[in-house]
Scaffold this active site. Structure first.
Site, PDB file in Angstrom:
ATOM      1  N   ASP A 197     -44.174  26.466 -40.619  1.00  0.00           N
ATOM      2  CA  ASP A 197     -43.953  24.550 -41.184  1.00  0.00           C
ATOM      3  C   ASP A 197     -45.386  24.152 -41.763  1.00  0.00           C
ATOM      4  O   ASP A 197     -46.566  24.017 -40.933  1.00  0.00           O
ATOM      5  CB  ASP A 197     -44.329  24.035 -40.376  1.00  0.00           C
ATOM      6  CG  ASP A 197     -42.750  24.294 -39.602  1.00  0.00           C
ATOM      7  OD1 ASP A 197     -41.390  23.893 -39.574  1.00  0.00           O
ATOM      8  OD2 ASP A 197     -42.611  25.102 -38.187  1.00  0.00           O
ATOM      9  N   CYS A 251     -47.565  34.123 -26.313  1.00  0.00           N
ATOM     10  CA  CYS A 251     -46.895  33.368 -28.003  1.00  0.00           C
ATOM     11  C   CYS A 251     -47.112  32.770 -28.390  1.00  0.00           C
ATOM     12  O   CYS A 251     -47.125  33.205 -29.562  1.00  0.00           O
ATOM     13  CB  CYS A 251     -45.713  34.784 -27.850  1.00  0.00           C
ATOM     14  SG  CYS A 251     -44.338  33.923 -27.208  1.00  0.00           S
ATOM     15  N   ASP A 304     -48.112  31.023 -41.657  1.00  0.00           N
ATOM     16  CA  ASP A 304     -47.906  30.167 -40.785  1.00  0.00           C
ATOM     17  C   ASP A 304     -46.265  29.092 -41.724  1.00  0.00           C
ATOM     18  O   ASP A 304     -46.579  29.536 -42.690  1.00  0.00           O
ATOM     19  CB  ASP A 304     -48.517  29.162 -40.160  1.00  0.00           C
ATOM     20  CG  ASP A 304     -48.387  27.546 -40.494  1.00  0.00           C
ATOM     21  OD1 ASP A 304     -47.483  28.082 -38.630  1.00  0.00           O
ATOM     22  OD2 ASP A 304     -48.321  26.648 -40.432  1.00  0.00           O
TER      23      ASP A 304
HETATM   24 ZN   LIG Z   1     -44.374  31.895 -26.658  1.00  0.00          ZN
END
Ligand SMILES: [Zn+2]
Length: 191
Positions: free
Chosen positions: A19, A107, A17
């Site tokens: 942030d 997504c 990831d």
């Molecule tokens: Zn998306």
């Protein structure tokens, strides 16, 4: 002698990831201001050296909301990649969801779309891969849904994820809870 099919070996990945895991602050960080944590460079270098793909999977709904533009994000990614290069580290790919919840895309984490796209494009064996993130409700849930091993870091939103927001992902037990991404990578690589 019987014929045999030889399948090329698939890669293992460590999904990351952005942030709160690789850098930035707890809340929103403008792409021009996002910086990696000091220990992130070594973490990614170790991932590279171990032969895992290092793949960023990030939700950037501020694009859909018109608060930042895709070119601004691309510029930021180029700047960050150059900075990594100077430290001898490489991210193999970035996968970005630009949508917001009301777009109902497949997504935006915890939806699995970007993981499935990455797995196809980079020939990744998801079951032998890992996801490192600070956000239980997004990162840990999606990891479990695509059969990656979920590892929570305590940077960013991590402490809240293990505390007041634990109920939002209580169906999942992380494989490991690490102080930060470097500790997480060392745990995976057993070093
Ligand atoms: Zn998306």
């Amino acid at each position: 002698m019987t014929a045999q099919t030889l399948e090329p070996a698939k890669s293992r990945a460590i999904f990351l990831d952005r942030d709160g895991t690789l850098g930035g602050a707890g809340g929103f960080c403008h792409p021009d201001e996002f910086e990696f944590y000091e220990f992130t460079f070594e973490a990614i270098k170790l991932v590279n050296q171990a032969g895992f793909k290092a793949v960023v999977i990030t939700n950037q709904s501020r694009i859909a909301k018109g608060q930042i533009t895709f070119p601004q994000l691309e510029n930021s990614i180029n700047r960050l990649n150059l900075n990594l290069e100077r430290h001898g580290a490489t991210l193999d790919a970035w996968f970005v969801c630009p949508h917001q919840r009301s777009d109902h895309c497949n997504c935006k984490k915890p939806q699995p779309g970007l993981f499935l796209r990455a797995a196809q494009k980079l020939e990744i064996d998801l079951q032998n891969s890992f996801m490192i993130g600070d956000h239980g409700e997004n990162d840990m849930l999606v990891a479990a849904s695509v059969s990656c091993k979920p590892i929570l870091v305590l940077t960013g939103l991590g402490r809240g994820s293990t505390g007041e927001f634990r109920h939002t992902w209580d169906s999942i037990e992380p494989a490991f809870v690490a102080e930060n991404v470097l500790e997480a990578v060392k745990w995976i690589l057993e070093i």
